[in-house]
Design a protein around this motif. Structure first.
Motif, PDB file in Angstrom:
ATOM      1  N   ASP A 402     -13.274  35.877  -2.644  1.00 29.47           N
ATOM      2  CA  ASP A 402     -13.569  35.780  -1.216  1.00 29.47           C
ATOM      3  C   ASP A 402     -14.887  35.062  -0.969  1.00 29.47           C
ATOM      4  OD1 ASP A 402     -11.254  37.140  -0.676  1.00 29.47           O
ATOM      5  OD2 ASP A 402     -12.232  39.076  -0.332  1.00 29.47           O
ATOM      6  N   LEU A 403     -15.829  35.250  -1.886  1.00 30.65           N
ATOM      7  CA  LEU A 403     -17.131  34.599  -1.735  1.00 30.65           C
ATOM      8  C   LEU A 403     -17.031  33.088  -1.872  1.00 30.65           C
ATOM      9  CD1 LEU A 403     -19.467  37.006  -3.712  1.00 30.65           C
ATOM     10  CD2 LEU A 403     -19.691  36.415  -1.298  1.00 30.65           C
ATOM     11  N   ASP A 404     -15.991  32.608  -2.523  1.00 32.94           N
ATOM     12  CA  ASP A 404     -15.811  31.171  -2.699  1.00 32.94           C
ATOM     13  C   ASP A 404     -15.582  30.471  -1.368  1.00 32.94           C
ATOM     14  OD1 ASP A 404     -15.738  28.923  -4.269  1.00 32.94           O
ATOM     15  OD2 ASP A 404     -13.592  29.060  -4.680  1.00 32.94           O
ATOM     16  N   ASN A 405     -15.238  31.262  -0.323  1.00 37.68           N
ATOM     17  CA  ASN A 405     -15.005  30.687   1.000  1.00 37.68           C
ATOM     18  C   ASN A 405     -16.302  30.479   1.782  1.00 37.68           C
ATOM     19  OD1 ASN A 405     -12.158  30.765   0.687  1.00 37.68           O
ATOM     20  ND2 ASN A 405     -12.164  32.959   1.190  1.00 37.68           N
ATOM     21  N   VAL A 406     -17.391  31.020   1.270  1.00 36.65           N
ATOM     22  CA  VAL A 406     -18.674  30.890   1.969  1.00 36.65           C
ATOM     23  C   VAL A 406     -19.230  29.484   1.733  1.00 36.65           C
ATOM     24  CG1 VAL A 406     -21.037  31.749   2.120  1.00 36.65           C
ATOM     25  CG2 VAL A 406     -19.144  33.342   1.718  1.00 36.65           C
ATOM     26  N   PRO A 407     -19.636  28.788   2.777  1.00 35.02           N
ATOM     27  CA  PRO A 407     -20.204  27.441   2.594  1.00 35.02           C
ATOM     28  C   PRO A 407     -21.397  27.472   1.639  1.00 35.02           C
ATOM     29  CG  PRO A 407     -19.762  27.850   4.909  1.00 35.02           C
ATOM     30  CD  PRO A 407     -19.527  29.149   4.206  1.00 35.02           C
ATOM     31  N   GLY A 408     -21.351  26.580   0.663  1.00 31.06           N
ATOM     32  CA  GLY A 408     -22.441  26.474  -0.303  1.00 31.06           C
ATOM     33  C   GLY A 408     -22.255  27.302  -1.559  1.00 31.06           C
ATOM     34  N   ILE A 409     -21.296  28.245  -1.538  1.00 31.07           N
ATOM     35  CA  ILE A 409     -21.040  29.087  -2.707  1.00 31.07           C
ATOM     36  C   ILE A 409     -19.894  28.470  -3.509  1.00 31.07           C
ATOM     37  CG2 ILE A 409     -20.371  31.364  -3.541  1.00 31.07           C
ATOM     38  CD1 ILE A 409     -23.040  31.444  -2.222  1.00 31.07           C
ATOM     39  N   GLY A 410     -20.199  28.110  -4.735  1.00 31.25           N
ATOM     40  CA  GLY A 410     -19.180  27.540  -5.604  1.00 31.25           C
ATOM     41  C   GLY A 410     -19.043  28.328  -6.893  1.00 31.25           C
ATOM     42  N   GLN A 411     -18.282  27.771  -7.832  1.00 27.90           N
ATOM     43  CA  GLN A 411     -18.018  28.494  -9.068  1.00 27.90           C
ATOM     44  C   GLN A 411     -19.288  28.750  -9.870  1.00 27.90           C
ATOM     45  OE1 GLN A 411     -14.889  29.715  -9.707  1.00 27.90           O
ATOM     46  NE2 GLN A 411     -16.039  30.920 -11.231  1.00 27.90           N
ATOM     47  N   SER A 412     -20.217  27.806  -9.830  1.00 31.28           N
ATOM     48  CA  SER A 412     -21.460  27.993 -10.560  1.00 31.28           C
ATOM     49  C   SER A 412     -22.220  29.211 -10.047  1.00 31.28           C
ATOM     50  CB  SER A 412     -22.340  26.742 -10.439  1.00 31.28           C
ATOM     51  OG  SER A 412     -23.596  26.950 -11.058  1.00 31.28           O
ATOM     52  N   SER A 413     -22.298  29.345  -8.725  1.00 29.22           N
ATOM     53  CA  SER A 413     -22.964  30.504  -8.137  1.00 29.22           C
ATOM     54  C   SER A 413     -22.239  31.789  -8.485  1.00 29.22           C
ATOM     55  CB  SER A 413     -23.058  30.357  -6.612  1.00 29.22           C
ATOM     56  OG  SER A 413     -23.811  29.226  -6.248  1.00 29.22           O
ATOM     57  N   LEU A 414     -20.926  31.763  -8.403  1.00 31.04           N
ATOM     58  CA  LEU A 414     -20.136  32.964  -8.699  1.00 31.04           C
ATOM     59  C   LEU A 414     -20.336  33.419 -10.136  1.00 31.04           C
ATOM     60  CD1 LEU A 414     -16.780  32.129  -6.847  1.00 31.04           C
ATOM     61  CD2 LEU A 414     -18.704  33.522  -6.050  1.00 31.04           C
ATOM     62  N   ASN A 415     -20.410  32.476 -11.054  1.00 28.30           N
ATOM     63  CA  ASN A 415     -20.598  32.833 -12.464  1.00 28.30           C
ATOM     64  C   ASN A 415     -21.944  33.536 -12.695  1.00 28.30           C
ATOM     65  OD1 ASN A 415     -18.125  31.781 -13.234  1.00 28.30           O
ATOM     66  ND2 ASN A 415     -18.965  29.789 -13.796  1.00 28.30           N
ATOM     67  N   GLN A 416     -22.949  33.136 -11.910  1.00 29.43           N
ATOM     68  CA  GLN A 416     -24.277  33.720 -12.084  1.00 29.43           C
ATOM     69  C   GLN A 416     -24.390  35.118 -11.505  1.00 29.43           C
ATOM     70  OE1 GLN A 416     -27.812  30.989 -11.632  1.00 29.43           O
ATOM     71  NE2 GLN A 416     -26.258  29.666 -10.720  1.00 29.43           N
ATOM     72  N   ILE A 417     -23.606  35.415 -10.464  1.00 30.20           N
ATOM     73  CA  ILE A 417     -23.783  36.699  -9.778  1.00 30.20           C
ATOM     74  C   ILE A 417     -22.658  37.695 -10.033  1.00 30.20           C
ATOM     75  CG2 ILE A 417     -25.093  35.555  -7.957  1.00 30.20           C
ATOM     76  CD1 ILE A 417     -22.656  35.875  -6.136  1.00 30.20           C
ATOM     77  N   LYS A 418     -21.609  37.281 -10.720  1.00 36.06           N
ATOM     78  CA  LYS A 418     -20.423  38.141 -10.812  1.00 36.06           C
ATOM     79  C   LYS A 418     -20.692  39.499 -11.441  1.00 36.06           C
ATOM     80  CE  LYS A 418     -18.827  36.074 -15.182  1.00 36.06           C
ATOM     81  NZ  LYS A 418     -17.722  35.350 -15.847  1.00 36.06           N
ATOM     82  N   ASP A 419     -21.663  39.566 -12.352  1.00 37.05           N
ATOM     83  CA  ASP A 419     -21.960  40.843 -13.011  1.00 37.05           C
ATOM     84  C   ASP A 419     -23.048  41.642 -12.297  1.00 37.05           C
ATOM     85  OD1 ASP A 419     -20.112  40.383 -15.067  1.00 37.05           O
ATOM     86  OD2 ASP A 419     -21.570  39.201 -16.196  1.00 37.05           O
ATOM     87  N   LEU A 420     -23.529  41.122 -11.156  1.00 36.19           N
ATOM     88  CA  LEU A 420     -24.634  41.755 -10.453  1.00 36.19           C
ATOM     89  C   LEU A 420     -24.244  42.286  -9.078  1.00 36.19           C
ATOM     90  CD1 LEU A 420     -27.379  39.077 -11.198  1.00 36.19           C
ATOM     91  CD2 LEU A 420     -26.939  41.192 -12.448  1.00 36.19           C
ATOM     92  N   ILE A 421     -22.975  42.153  -8.718  1.00 41.23           N
ATOM     93  CA  ILE A 421     -22.563  42.538  -7.377  1.00 41.23           C
ATOM     94  C   ILE A 421     -21.363  43.456  -7.413  1.00 41.23           C
ATOM     95  CG2 ILE A 421     -23.483  40.450  -6.290  1.00 41.23           C
ATOM     96  CD1 ILE A 421     -20.633  39.327  -6.291  1.00 41.23           C
ATOM     97  N   ARG A 422     -21.158  44.123  -6.284  1.00 39.95           N
ATOM     98  CA  ARG A 422     -19.964  44.947  -6.116  1.00 39.95           C
ATOM     99  C   ARG A 422     -19.426  44.731  -4.712  1.00 39.95           C
ATOM    100  NH1 ARG A 422     -21.111  49.882  -3.325  1.00 39.95           N
ATOM    101  NH2 ARG A 422     -23.354  50.233  -3.066  1.00 39.95           N
ATOM    102  N   PHE A 423     -18.231  45.252  -4.485  1.00 37.05           N
ATOM    103  CA  PHE A 423     -17.561  45.058  -3.183  1.00 37.05           C
ATOM    104  C   PHE A 423     -17.235  46.397  -2.522  1.00 37.05           C
ATOM    105  CE2 PHE A 423     -16.842  41.441  -5.894  1.00 37.05           C
ATOM    106  CZ  PHE A 423     -17.175  40.402  -5.064  1.00 37.05           C
TER     107      PHE A 423
END
Length: 423
Positions: A402-423
């Motif tokens: 779902d975060l991939d839909n946010v402007p400016g958030i891409g796969q590189s960003s997701l890879n960096q934060i995936k282990d640091l966030i929850r939903f």
């Protein structure tokens, strides 16, 4: 208690570089990052002074474990000190200054202790253990001799301060520090209101440690009314290079009159990481207060590399500013170590930012503030604001995708934060 979630091995590896060896003549001041609280270690060639041992205690920060790790690694580097603390000062009996006291007494040889004599303070969990540690000073398991004990009474302290062999037990051959007390428990209420007089903060131990031409002043959590009395009595004696901002840089812990008397080159604030959005934290209290930071900016004379920091405009409300004056904070900078020479020269501090280490989750992207989000790797202010705006317009995120839909958030960003966030 589970292992702390805010710790990192490299934190200690960097700090080790600044631990003095036995033959060096300097005063190293270690501001240990214990979250919302205070623990300061003064290191000399012939011994150490520990001032307070408290801090934050929640599911994110375990200050006692942080203090334990720091002291263990420090004494492993300074094995000439034989796990001995020459002087242990508890400025006042509040949890954020005393939580680790029992650990210190149980784990190290403590030769001398200073308190204000009070064994109870508001907001203190585990109070019995702390009371036992303070009251039972002479039964430390690590020594067969009685511990030297001094109870700081403000009424008994003259204008130039007080010292004795307990207050100042160190006698270093290559640069001898001088330690004096300037405040403690008030027996006489003087002209204080009842609320000010019964406030435990206003009975804090105030101490100045001079090392030749270098000096540091610590006022505990002394608040405005008592600070006025302190300045009235001791203005000519409390000048210092480094001022530890009172009461964790709260709005009532520093005054212009005090700063005019101290004339500091440097200010250090001991407060917690604002990303920890729980009660009894810097975030909940609004530390450091914006007005106090501005007051310090107008008072300290040294500079630092420009840094964007967050300051409080009331509880749970913060905004960013740029600082280039020599104001440091454990909540901004992590651990801080200054090295001062006998001739009054202060080196640039070593800053060792404490990093988050997660169990499984850290930040909820559905409730996190902009400040919390922008501190995630690869996010920053623009992407953090975009996440919040998308969240407001579209509702909660359910998955990482779902975060991939946010402007400016891409796969590189997701890879960096995936282990640091929850939903």
């Amino acid at each position: 208690m589970k292992a702390p979630v805010l710790t990192i091995i490299t934190y200690f590896l960097i700090v080790f570089r600044c631990f003095a060896q036995a033959d060096t003549g300097s005063m190293k001041t270690h501001f240990i990052d214990v979250g919302q609280g205070s623990a300061t270690l003064l290191e000399f060639s012939c011994g150490v002074v520990l001032i307070d041992a408290g801090g934050e205690n929640n599911s994110v920060v375990d200050s006692e474990e942080r203090l334990k790790d720091y002291l263990q690694n420090f004494f492993s580097e300074r094995n000439d000190l034989n796990n001995t603390i020459d002087l242990f000062v508890l400025t006042h009996a509040h949890l954020d200054h005393t939580l680790g006291a029992k650990y210190v007494f149980d784990s190290y040889t403590v030769n001398n202790v200073i308190t204000n004599g009070k064994t109870y303070g508001s907001g203190m969990k585990n109070q019995n253990a702390i009371q036992d540690a303070i009251k039972d000073l002479a039964s430390n398991a690590n020594t067969s001799d009685d511990i030297g004990y001094h109870e700081a009474i403000a009424d008994n302290i003259g204008a130039s301060g007080i010292t004795n062999d307990i207050i100042d037990p160190l006698d270093c051959s290559n640069g001898d520090p001088q330690i004096k007390l300037f405040w403690g428990t008030m027996i006489n209420q003087q002209d204080l209101s009842n609320s000010a007089y019964t406030n435990g903060n206003n009975h804090s131990v105030v101490m100045k440690v001079s090392y030749g031409q270098s000096a540091i002043l610590i006022t505990g959590d002394l608040e405005e009314d008592a600070l006025d009395l302190l300045v009235d009595k001791h203005a000519v004696s409390i000048d210092a290079d480094l001022y530890v901002a009172g009461h964790h840089a709260s709005k009532n812990g520093t005054t212009k009159r005090l700063l005019e008397a101290v004339t500091p080159k440097i200010a250090v604030m001991s407060f917690g990481d604002l990303r920890v959005t729980k009660e009894w934290t810097a975030w909940a209290y609004g530390h450091p207060n914006a007005d106090i930071v501005e007051m310090l900016r107008n008072s300290v004379s040294d500079t630092r590399a420009e840094k964007e920091v967050w300051v409080g405009d009331g509880a749970k409300n913060f905004y960013p500013i740029e600082v280039d004056k020599a104001i440091y904070g454990t909540g901004w900078d992590g651990g801080i170590v200054f090295d001062a020479s006998f001739d009054g020269t202060w080196s640039a501090p070593i800053l060792t930012e404490t990093k988050f280490r997660t169990r499984k989750i850290l930040i909820s992207v559905n409730t996190a503030s902009q400040y919390e989000l922008e501190k995630l790797p690869g996010i920053g202010p623009t992407k953090a604001l975009a996440i919040i705006e998308y969240r407001r317009a579209n509702g909660s995120f359910s998955t990482l995708n779902d975060l991939d839909n946010v402007p400016g958030i891409g796969q590189s960003s997701l890879n960096q934060i995936k282990d640091l966030i929850r939903f």
